[in-house]
Structure formats: C-alpha cells, structure tokens
Design a protein around this motif. Sequence first.
Motif, PDB file in Angstrom:
ATOM      1  N   PRO B  13       0.855  -1.224   0.013  1.00  0.00           N
ATOM      2  CA  PRO B  13       0.018  -0.038   0.030  1.00  0.00           C
ATOM      3  C   PRO B  13       0.832   1.129   0.031  1.00  0.00           C
ATOM      4  N   ARG B  14       0.563   2.214  -0.580  1.00  0.00           N
ATOM      5  CA  ARG B  14       1.122   3.620  -0.833  1.00  0.00           C
ATOM      6  C   ARG B  14       1.023   4.151   0.582  1.00  0.00           C
ATOM      7  N   VAL B  15       2.018   4.848   1.104  1.00  0.00           N
ATOM      8  CA  VAL B  15       2.260   5.537   2.129  1.00  0.00           C
ATOM      9  C   VAL B  15       2.414   7.080   1.868  1.00  0.00           C
ATOM     10  N   ALA B  16       2.567   7.398   0.790  1.00  0.00           N
ATOM     11  CA  ALA B  16       2.748   8.951   0.384  1.00  0.00           C
ATOM     12  C   ALA B  16       2.998   9.127  -1.286  1.00  0.00           C
ATOM     13  N   THR B  17       3.106  10.255  -1.721  1.00  0.00           N
ATOM     14  CA  THR B  17       3.393  10.376  -3.181  1.00  0.00           C
ATOM     15  C   THR B  17       5.022   9.858  -3.607  1.00  0.00           C
ATOM     16  N   VAL B  18       5.702   9.464  -2.641  1.00  0.00           N
ATOM     17  CA  VAL B  18       7.084   9.156  -2.726  1.00  0.00           C
ATOM     18  C   VAL B  18       7.306   7.936  -1.890  1.00  0.00           C
ATOM     19  N   ALA B  19       8.240   6.997  -2.442  1.00  0.00           N
ATOM     20  CA  ALA B  19       8.543   5.932  -1.684  1.00  0.00           C
ATOM     21  C   ALA B  19       9.506   6.335  -0.342  1.00  0.00           C
ATOM     22  N   PRO B  20       8.986   6.235   0.959  1.00  0.00           N
ATOM     23  CA  PRO B  20       9.690   6.416   2.121  1.00  0.00           C
ATOM     24  C   PRO B  20      11.170   5.603   2.051  1.00  0.00           C
ATOM     25  N   VAL B  21      12.065   6.188   2.732  1.00  0.00           N
ATOM     26  CA  VAL B  21      13.510   5.577   3.041  1.00  0.00           C
ATOM     27  C   VAL B  21      13.295   4.579   3.972  1.00  0.00           C
ATOM     28  N   PRO B  22      13.559   3.210   3.906  1.00  0.00           N
ATOM     29  CA  PRO B  22      13.399   2.280   5.021  1.00  0.00           C
ATOM     30  C   PRO B  22      14.619   2.662   5.831  1.00  0.00           C
ATOM     31  N   GLU B  23      14.236   2.057   7.483  1.00  0.00           N
ATOM     32  CA  GLU B  23      15.275   2.416   8.204  1.00  0.00           C
ATOM     33  C   GLU B  23      16.439   1.535   7.992  1.00  0.00           C
ATOM     34  N   GLU B  24      16.008   0.335   7.420  1.00  0.00           N
ATOM     35  CA  GLU B  24      17.339  -0.548   7.290  1.00  0.00           C
ATOM     36  C   GLU B  24      18.332  -0.321   6.085  1.00  0.00           C
ATOM     37  N   SER B  25      17.785   0.682   5.078  1.00  0.00           N
ATOM     38  CA  SER B  25      18.605   0.960   4.007  1.00  0.00           C
ATOM     39  C   SER B  25      19.313   2.657   4.298  1.00  0.00           C
ATOM     40  N   ILE B  43      11.032   6.292  20.820  1.00  0.00           N
ATOM     41  CA  ILE B  43      10.110   5.289  20.250  1.00  0.00           C
ATOM     42  C   ILE B  43      10.800   4.535  19.275  1.00  0.00           C
ATOM     43  N   ALA B  44      10.220   3.387  18.949  1.00  0.00           N
ATOM     44  CA  ALA B  44      10.975   2.140  18.400  1.00  0.00           C
ATOM     45  C   ALA B  44      10.870   2.233  17.202  1.00  0.00           C
ATOM     46  N   PHE B  45      10.311   3.026  16.612  1.00  0.00           N
ATOM     47  CA  PHE B  45      10.510   3.089  14.985  1.00  0.00           C
ATOM     48  C   PHE B  45      10.371   4.407  14.397  1.00  0.00           C
ATOM     49  N   VAL B  46      10.687   4.714  13.279  1.00  0.00           N
ATOM     50  CA  VAL B  46      10.706   6.059  12.705  1.00  0.00           C
ATOM     51  C   VAL B  46       9.311   6.196  11.661  1.00  0.00           C
ATOM     52  N   PRO B  47       8.701   7.140  12.394  1.00  0.00           N
ATOM     53  CA  PRO B  47       7.269   7.339  11.751  1.00  0.00           C
ATOM     54  C   PRO B  47       7.461   7.762  10.122  1.00  0.00           C
ATOM     55  N   ASN B  48       6.195   7.506   9.437  1.00  0.00           N
ATOM     56  CA  ASN B  48       6.165   7.807   8.055  1.00  0.00           C
ATOM     57  C   ASN B  48       6.809   9.274   7.786  1.00  0.00           C
ATOM     58  N   MET B  49       6.255  10.358   8.530  1.00  0.00           N
ATOM     59  CA  MET B  49       6.602  11.539   8.209  1.00  0.00           C
ATOM     60  C   MET B  49       8.294  11.478   8.079  1.00  0.00           C
ATOM     61  N   TRP B  50       8.942  11.161   8.806  1.00  0.00           N
ATOM     62  CA  TRP B  50      10.426  11.366   8.893  1.00  0.00           C
ATOM     63  C   TRP B  50      11.008  10.490   7.753  1.00  0.00           C
ATOM     64  N   ARG B  51      10.396   9.486   7.402  1.00  0.00           N
ATOM     65  CA  ARG B  51      11.068   8.402   6.365  1.00  0.00           C
ATOM     66  C   ARG B  51      10.634   9.264   4.903  1.00  0.00           C
ATOM     67  N   VAL B  52       9.465   9.906   5.144  1.00  0.00           N
ATOM     68  CA  VAL B  52       9.284  10.540   3.581  1.00  0.00           C
ATOM     69  C   VAL B  52      10.054  11.797   3.589  1.00  0.00           C
ATOM     70  N   LEU B  53      10.177  12.540   4.538  1.00  0.00           N
ATOM     71  CA  LEU B  53      11.208  13.838   4.317  1.00  0.00           C
ATOM     72  C   LEU B  53      12.741  13.101   3.938  1.00  0.00           C
ATOM     73  N   ALA B  54      13.063  11.970   4.249  1.00  0.00           N
ATOM     74  CA  ALA B  54      14.409  11.528   4.115  1.00  0.00           C
ATOM     75  C   ALA B  54      14.510  11.180   2.618  1.00  0.00           C
ATOM     76  N   THR B  55      13.672  11.481   1.924  1.00  0.00           N
ATOM     77  CA  THR B  55      13.890  11.398   0.467  1.00  0.00           C
ATOM     78  C   THR B  55      14.809  12.738   0.042  1.00  0.00           C
ATOM     79  N   ASN B  56      14.830  13.549   0.847  1.00  0.00           N
ATOM     80  CA  ASN B  56      15.829  14.857   0.524  1.00  0.00           C
ATOM     81  C   ASN B  56      16.512  14.898   1.926  1.00  0.00           C
ATOM     82  N   PRO B  57      17.699  14.322   2.057  1.00  0.00           N
ATOM     83  CA  PRO B  57      18.352  14.475   3.531  1.00  0.00           C
ATOM     84  C   PRO B  57      18.415  15.807   3.811  1.00  0.00           C
ATOM     85  N   ASP B  58      18.857  17.137   2.989  1.00  0.00           N
ATOM     86  CA  ASP B  58      19.103  18.178   3.748  1.00  0.00           C
ATOM     87  C   ASP B  58      17.680  18.713   4.288  1.00  0.00           C
TER      88      ASP B  58
END
Lengths: 152, 152, 152, 152, 152, 152
Positions: B13-25, B43-58
């Motif tokens: 299932p889609r979680v955003a308009t871009v593919a989030p960056v998984p924690e393991e990669s 917290i024990a996991f990285v929520p979608n918000m941050w994994r989506v923003l990670a598509t542009n690390p800056d």
Amino acid sequence: MYYPIQGTNMTTPRVATVAPVPEESATGKVAEIYADIKRTKGIAFVPNMWRVLATNPDHLELVWTRLKALMHPEAVGRPARLDPRTREIIALAVSATNGCAYCVNSHTAALRKLGMDVETLGEVLAIVGLFNSTNALADGYQIEPDVLPPLE
Amino acid sequence: MYYPIQGTNMTTPRVATVAPVPEESATGKVAEIYADIKRTKGIAFVPNMWRVLATNPDHLELVWTRLKALMHPEAVGRPARLDPRTREIIALAVSATNGCAYCVNSHTAALRKLGMDVETLGEVLAIVGLFNSTNALADGYQIEPDVLPPLE
Amino acid sequence: MYYPIQGTNMTTPRVATVAPVPEESATGKVAEIYADIKRTKGIAFVPNMWRVLATNPDHLELVWTRLKALMHPEAVGRPARLDPRTREIIALAVSATNGCAYCVNSHTAALRKLGMDVETLGEVLAIVGLFNSTNALADGYQIEPDVLPPLE
Amino acid sequence: MYYPIQGTNMTTPRVATVAPVPEESATGKVAEIYADIKRTKGIAFVPNMWRVLATNPDHLELVWTRLKALMHPEAVGRPARLDPRTREIIALAVSATNGCAYCVNSHTAALRKLGMDVETLGEVLAIVGLFNSTNALADGYQIEPDVLPPLE
Amino acid sequence: MYYPIQGTNMTTPRVATVAPVPEESATGKVAEIYADIKRTKGIAFVPNMWRVLATNPDHLELVWTRLKALMHPEAVGRPARLDPRTREIIALAVSATNGCAYCVNSHTAALRKLGMDVETLGEVLAIVGLFNSTNALADGYQIEPDVLPPLE
Amino acid sequence: MYYPIQGTNMTTPRVATVAPVPEESATGKVAEIYADIKRTKGIAFVPNMWRVLATNPDHLELVWTRLKALMHPEAVGRPARLDPRTREIIALAVSATNGCAYCVNSHTAALRKLGMDVETLGEVLAIVGLFNSTNALADGYQIEPDVLPPLE
C-alpha cells in the motif's frame, strides 16, 4: 447604487461591512448581553465584534452564549479542564493559522493581560509556525497516518 | 506514462506520493537523524513523516533540527517557556484548523500519551471549533480591530 | 506506547481519533440529545459526528444546541430568514472551501435529500470554485476594497 | 532597489501590488471588457479588481468570461439553476471562510443591492460561522463519513 | 432516505459524491471534451476529475477551457510566459497549501512525468513548508508590509 | 487594562502586535543576525518581519537559519535544485493562497527585483487562481485520486 470608497462619507470611519449597534441605543436582549459581556469580561466598553453581531440579536446571543460557556466557564458554573491561558493560546493559534486580524489582536491582548511576556508569545507563534509548515509537508506528500491515538 | 490507481501494484500500500526511505537502508546523515529521532522521542520506529522527508536528506535535517529545538528543548539545552502539553495542544489546534489527517492523528496520540483524557481533548477541540467560527465572523464582517495588545 | 497502524487491531475499523459513544450505551444528557437529533432530523441512527462529540457531553450539547437553532429553526420556534436549501448550500460552500470530507459528504447528502439534482449541485460547486479563485487573485494582488456595502 | 513604505510616494495611495490600468488609458481587448463589465453589471465605473487583472489582458479575459457565464448567465443566454441572491450568498460564504477583504466587501455590497437586510446577512454569516466550526471539529477528530449522498 | 455507509452497496467503490460520467456513455459536448482532454494531455483515459465535472456539462466546459488556456497554451496558440515545469510547481504549491489529496497526487505525477526527481520535489515542498510557516508568523504578529513592489 | 484603538497614542503607527526591535538597539545574537540578513539579501535596512521576530532571539535564529538555507543556498554552500525565480514564485503562490498581506507584498517585490514584468506576474497569479478553484472542486466533490505518481 454601488458604494465606491470615493463616494463614501469618510468622516465616520468604517468598522465593518455593517454599522455596529452603539451601546447607547441598545435595548432589550442586546442591552442585556452587552451588560453581561462587560461584567463577565471585566471591561468598560463593548468591543466591535459584539456590536457588529448585535445587528442580528439572535446571532449575538448564540455566539455569546457559546463563547461564555467555553471561555468563561466559572461564570456559568461549568468546571473547566483547561486554564484561561491555555484557552487563549488555542485561540491565538487558530487565529494566526487563519490569518484573522481582529482575532489575532484581541487574543494577543488577552494573553498579555494574563501576564504573558513577548518572549513566551514568540514561543507560542514559533510552534504555530512550525506546525503550519509540517501540516503543508504532510499534506504535500499525502503521508498516511501511522502514529494513531488509542481508542480506549 | 501516468499511473492510474487501477494499474498500480497494490500489494504494497502507498504511504505517500514518494517511497519512504526504510530504516534498514538508511545511511550517513539520514541514519544519524533516524537514530536521533528514536532516541529523542523514545520510540521504537521511525514514523512515515520522517521516512518520507528523508527522500531529501537536507530537508529532513532542516525540519528535524527545527522541530527538535522547539518541541524537545531539553534535548538541545534550550530553556522552554511552554510545557510539553501546551506545545502539543498548539500543534493539534493548528492541525485541526488546517484539516491535516496525519498531523491530527499524531498530535492527538502525543496528547493521550501525555495523559490527556478524551473529555479534555473534547474541550481543546471545542475551543478550536469556537474560534474557527469567530474567525469566520470577524473576517466575514471585516471588523476593525479595537482590542489591541500593549506595545511595551 | 505509540499506536502504529500495523499494531492496531483492525477488525473494528477506526471512525475517529476517539471511540464514539454507541447509541446503546448512551445515558443521561447524551441519550436525550441522541433522541433529539433523531427526532429533529427524522433519521433512524445517530451519525458519527454526534457520537464522537458525545465523548464530551457538554461539548455535544453546545454544538447540537447551536446547530439546531440555526439549521432547524422550526424545532425551536425561531423564525428563519433563509430556507433549508439555502442553508445547506452555505454549509456545502464552506465545507468544500475547507476541504472537509465528512462535511462535504453529509451536506451533499442533505441537498440531494432536499431534491437537488446533480446539475444544480454542479452549479453550486462551480460558483464555489469561481470564488475560491477570485479570492486568491484579490489576495494575491492585495487589492484595496472599492465596492463597499452601505452602512445604513 | 527594494521599496520600503517610507520611501514610497504616498500621495497616490496604493490599491494593489501592481498599478491598475485606468479606464481612460484602456485600449483594444481591455477597453472592450471594461465596457462589457459596466454594461453587464449596470455600474458606472470599473472596480479595482478588474483594473488590476487588466495588467495581463488574457487573464482579465479568462476571469471575466468565466465570472460572466456563472454570475450573469442571462447575459450569455445560459439557463441558470440558482437565482442571483443564492449565487451571491455562496460568494460571501466562500469569501468569509477565506477571509478575503476585497471579496467580503463586494459580495456584501451585492447582497445589500439585491435587497438583503442586515438581519438576514447575520443569518448567512451565522451559518458560515457554524460550519467553519463543525468543519474544524470533523477534521480535528478525523471523523469517517457515514452520511453519504446517493450515487444515482 | 439518508445513505449510511453500512447500507451502501460497496461492490463499486465510490469515487466522488456523484457518479462520474463513464467515457463509453458520454455524448455531445461531453464526448468532445473527453476527446480533447485525452488528445491535449496525451493520455489514454479520462481522469476522475473530468468525469465528475461532466455531471454538469457547462461546468466541465468552463473548467476545461480555462485550464487548457493556462496549462496547455500551445494547444490554443497562446504564447506562455512560464514553462510547463514552473506551472506544475505552482499547482503543487497551491494544492499542498490547501491539502487537496486529488490535486497533490495528480500534480506530483505531472512533475515526475516532466522529469523531476524526488530530491527536487523535496526542495519544492521544503519551500512550500517554509512559507506556510512564515505566512502564519506574519499573520500571527499582524506585521505591516514594508517591502513593497514598485508600481511602475 | 485593554487597549482600545481610541486610547492608543497613534503618533507612532503600530507595525505589529509587539514592538519590533530597532536596529540601533540590537545587541548580541540579534545584532549579528540583523547584519547577516542585510549582507545576505543585499539590503540596507532590516524589514519589519525580522525586527518583530527579534522579540524572541531564539525564534529569530531558527527562522532565519532555515530561510537562509532554503532561499539563499549559495550563502551556506548548499547546491540548490531550484533557481531564485522559481523559489520566489513558490513563495508567492503559497502567500496568495493563504492571503498573507505582508508576504504577498514582499515576494511580489522580490520577483519584480528579479526582473519579472507584470504580465508574467499575472500569469503566475492566474495559475494560482486556477488551482485554488480546482482544489475546491476536487474537495467539494471528494474525488478519489486516480492519477498517482510513480513510487520508484
């Protein structure tokens, strides 16, 4: 039949799209509510907001009744779960987000009257600014909610 | 070349308009920020918000740095003027006003985690609703501000 | 302590950030208001909106009292200046402008129930779309008002 | 190169972020549209809105063509499903929700010109206020739609 | 007479508050516009947006005519001042700010189709987020404009 | 204790809900940031926005740091993916959509300074207006997304 600004008698400046009901000409329900507003809020005059709403007395009553219940709970004997400062902070956060000039001014005034200094006001608005930003990001990426509140 | 919903592989299932960056990669700056988010928020996991923003690390870094400074001031040694509950109340007030699904869910979750019960949550939202209403009235009548904060 | 979507028991789908108060477990003020909502609106069930507000009974009462007075004036003996169709058109115009999913659905349903066909619904939304556009233009150019309503 | 307010020649007050095209200097397409606006609306001058849009004549034409089709259907021979008063009520509801000063003034002026008194204007805005409130509540609780319009 | 979600036949999932006009049953003006949309945009199907607007053919025509003129200027022989990528960036910035799910998805798709990578998309949204923040601050402090554009 | 407009000393006009920090009285971190703003932007005075934010120096620093990184990337040695004109177009699109007076003025000024003529400005705002319209339509019909971006 239109009313261009040039043709308007500008000796009395406009305060709204309708003429507010002056305190001295208020009667009946409007006069009672005006008195209640001044007594409940401890102020010496009736602000423009209420004098404008008074052009439809039923509407004035509906808005005042609801605002009094939520923002002056002690005046209606309702136990409140939030303190006055938190309530006004919410009011300012909403008003800043909506960009409402009247409301930003009056709720900032209320917070200053409650003792908030400008540094703390700056922190409130910093957080308002932060979440207007993250809201646009979450919506701009259409991110699916994954941190959900418990339902029990 | 367009991507109609019919043609999409819906097993993931889609979680955003871009593919989030998984924690393991995640590597480098992204991996460091992921670790800091989990440590700072406990917290024990990285929520979608941050994994989506990670598509542009800056961009991830800019948002996290600012949110950390304002919402986790103790983690950066900044003295805060507002307590955590008030900060999350502001976040919810802004998010409800903007109608941001991701943000309403996560900030309601944060308030419940801080111990807020549903009756108090109802009072927060009642006040949010009240001022969205009065904002529309003040703007809908174009009422001139007459309750102004002091400037000193 | 957080509630990621993966960990949630999804057999009962979520309808809100809080668990709504079921009709069968409602008592006291909530049960009375539920009955009044069904009687006043002539419907057989209590919609999610009201069952969610019922998590804070005082808030349920404040919203229902106000909505009943404005949208069901005959039920409170108040003479109304606008007819039911115009009132629901306003509700839809506001809800479409704010992008509120729950509200767009329920007010479109109300308009269809009042007999509006889809062509007329299209005209309502065309005008909503037009003025969201001109609003952005007037604000985007910061145009000074020059067509003003009379004040007497 | 910046233009601080101090340095501005304030003898001609600003009406927008661009200089509007005066009626007397309009030529070609702009002059034709100016004439059509005055004729269609039955007004003696061209309001700021249109004189500002005229800085890009193609844009002026696109906005006027669309507004004329929707708000002056008789002028283009289109049968309308909504009457002029309902159309202006929608315009005001949208403008109040967006907080657009120019638009609130001009649509309130239009409604007054169509014969609406201030009590009825108050009822329109009361309903606008009500649904800005319930929109924030439905979004603030993320309530799932359960009252849906029929699809046939 | 209401249509609760429970009672709905959910075998055909809802795509809007009205039933879209299928391509195969479109006739006359609607069929012509459907063909023009596919030809102008170079796509093989008519997206939901246009099939929903087709429930009021006049409205479909008004929206398509305007969007075609602004977003596909070459198709109407109008010289454009902005390139396609800049136009879609504006579309995304507006849609993210308004939180419109349909629009964010389709304009992100358009930008990706035009060759934008996710890092650049992140920069677009970072700037969208930044100015949603500073807008709330400027409005939240009610700051008077002092950097004004030239009027000649 | 309230500050009605009548009672205010209006010889010094208000520029915000708080008194801005004058350049001549700025010290420490505020003075450094003021200097950096003037140097980075190549302007001779510190605009109201920054002088107001300076009432909370930490907040001033957070906003300036972020805006500098995104809008003046060359000043921080960050490679930018968007050019200055596109960045300011995004800023104007967001500000027009939100109706922020301060921001519309300053970003229009920035675009004019970058060489944009009023016809092109008209095209930018035409597209801003178009998508504020289609956003309201997509939300007003609750249209399901069917044109989705690729996820790889």
